[in-house]
Write an enzyme that holds these catalytic residues in place. Structure first.
Site, PDB file in Angstrom:
ATOM      1  N   TYR A  19       0.836  -1.204   0.000  1.00  0.00           N
ATOM      2  CA  TYR A  19       0.000   0.000   0.000  1.00  0.00           C
ATOM      3  C   TYR A  19       0.874   1.259   0.000  1.00  0.00           C
ATOM      4  O   TYR A  19       0.694   2.159  -0.824  1.00  0.00           O
ATOM      5  CB  TYR A  19      -0.922  -0.032   1.219  1.00  0.00           C
ATOM      6  CG  TYR A  19      -1.745   1.206   1.433  1.00  0.00           C
ATOM      7  CD1 TYR A  19      -2.758   1.566   0.543  1.00  0.00           C
ATOM      8  CD2 TYR A  19      -1.535   2.030   2.547  1.00  0.00           C
ATOM      9  CE1 TYR A  19      -3.529   2.694   0.735  1.00  0.00           C
ATOM     10  CE2 TYR A  19      -2.303   3.164   2.745  1.00  0.00           C
ATOM     11  CZ  TYR A  19      -3.293   3.495   1.845  1.00  0.00           C
ATOM     12  OH  TYR A  19      -4.048   4.618   2.045  1.00  0.00           O
ATOM     13  N   LYS A  23       1.417   4.076  -3.054  1.00  0.00           N
ATOM     14  CA  LYS A  23       1.178   5.515  -2.868  1.00  0.00           C
ATOM     15  C   LYS A  23       2.418   6.308  -3.276  1.00  0.00           C
ATOM     16  O   LYS A  23       2.304   7.334  -3.957  1.00  0.00           O
ATOM     17  CB  LYS A  23       0.813   5.818  -1.411  1.00  0.00           C
ATOM     18  CG  LYS A  23      -0.571   5.351  -1.047  1.00  0.00           C
ATOM     19  CD  LYS A  23      -1.111   5.828   0.276  1.00  0.00           C
ATOM     20  CE  LYS A  23      -0.154   6.230   1.325  1.00  0.00           C
ATOM     21  NZ  LYS A  23      -0.764   6.607   2.603  1.00  0.00           N
ATOM     22  N   TRP A  44      -4.363   8.759   9.800  1.00  0.00           N
ATOM     23  CA  TRP A  44      -5.344   8.407  10.826  1.00  0.00           C
ATOM     24  C   TRP A  44      -6.676   9.139  10.614  1.00  0.00           C
ATOM     25  O   TRP A  44      -7.202   9.788  11.511  1.00  0.00           O
ATOM     26  CB  TRP A  44      -4.786   8.695  12.214  1.00  0.00           C
ATOM     27  CG  TRP A  44      -3.593   7.901  12.650  1.00  0.00           C
ATOM     28  CD1 TRP A  44      -2.730   7.200  11.860  1.00  0.00           C
ATOM     29  CD2 TRP A  44      -3.121   7.748  13.992  1.00  0.00           C
ATOM     30  NE1 TRP A  44      -1.744   6.626  12.631  1.00  0.00           N
ATOM     31  CE2 TRP A  44      -1.955   6.951  13.950  1.00  0.00           C
ATOM     32  CE3 TRP A  44      -3.548   8.223  15.216  1.00  0.00           C
ATOM     33  CZ2 TRP A  44      -1.237   6.606  15.085  1.00  0.00           C
ATOM     34  CZ3 TRP A  44      -2.827   7.885  16.352  1.00  0.00           C
ATOM     35  CH2 TRP A  44      -1.690   7.078  16.279  1.00  0.00           C
TER      36      TRP A  44
END
Length: 181
Positions: A19, A23, A44
Site C-alpha cells: 500500500y 502511494k 489516521w
C-alpha cells in the site's frame, strides 16, 4: 516510521507495505509528469461517513469488558472536515508541492482511545464498559507493518502562508458533536 521526530515533506521515504509503495509510486509519477501538482499526505483519518477507528472504539467501548489498544505507535488523528477545509483552501492557489496535512499535535492509538472515551462521555453521554489497557504492536499483529511514528511536520503549510490545521483533540470534539446531531 522508526524516526523519533515528526517527518518533513521532503524527508526520504522508505515505505514497507505494498500500500505504501503504491502511494509513493503515484507521487513519483505525478512529479515526473508536471511541476504543477498538489501531493497531500495525511494520516489516521476519521469522519462521519464510512468505518473508522473512532466509530469502532465507540462501539467496542460499550460492548466489551476490556480493550487492548496499541500504545507504541504515534500519529496525528485527522478529522475529514478539517482536511477538506485545508484542501479547498489549497486548490484555490498555485502554491504547488508536497504537503503534510493532518490535525496538529500527536498521540498514540491508546491515548487517542482514552480521549475518544472521555469526550464521548462528556458530549454524547456514553457509558463505556470496557477497561482500556495499553499493549505493544507485537501483541496486536496486523497483515501489513505499521510505522511506530507517523507524525508529520506541517512545514509546507506554514512556509506557504496557510494557517496550520487545529489540534486533533479539537477536531475529535467537533466530530462527536456532529455525531450527536
Amino acid at each position: 516510521g522508526m524516526g523519533a521526530q515528526p517527518y518533513h515533506e521532503y524527508d526520504n521515504t522508505d515505505p514497507k507495505s505494498i500500500y505504501g509503495k503504491s502511494k509513493r509510486a503515484g507521487e513519483v509519477l505525478v512529479q515526473s509528469l508536471t511541476s504543477k501538482y498538489f501531493i497531500v499526505r495525511t494520516s489516521w483519518v476519521y469522519g462521519k461517513y464510512g468505518n473508522n477507528f473512532v466509530k469502532t472504539m465507540l462501539k467496542l467501548g460499550q460492548e466489551k469488558p476490556m480493550l487492548q489498544v496499541v500504545d507504541d505507535q504515534k500519529g496525528s488523528p485527522t478529522y475529514t472536515v478539517d482536511l477538506a477545509r485545508f484542501l479547498l483552501e489549497l486548490v484555490q492557489t498555485e502554491k504547488y508541492g508536497v504537503y503534510h496535512a493532518s490535525n496538529s499535535d500527536s498521540c498514540t492509538w491508546f491515548e487517542f482511545t482514552q480521549a475518544i472515551f472521555a469526550e464521548a462521555e462528556d458530549i454524547l453521554g456514553f457509558k463505556f464498559t470496557a477497561a482500556l489497557e495499553p499493549c505493544a504492536t507485537e501483541q496486536f499483529p496486523r497483515p501489513a507493518p505499521r510505522p511506530r511514528n507517523s507524525v508529520m511536520e506541517h512545514l509546507s503549510i506554514r512556509t506557504n502562508g496557510f494557517e496550520d490545521i487545529r489540534p486533533w483533540r479539537e477536531g475529535l470534539r467537533d466530530f462527536l458533536l456532529e455525531l450527536k446531531e
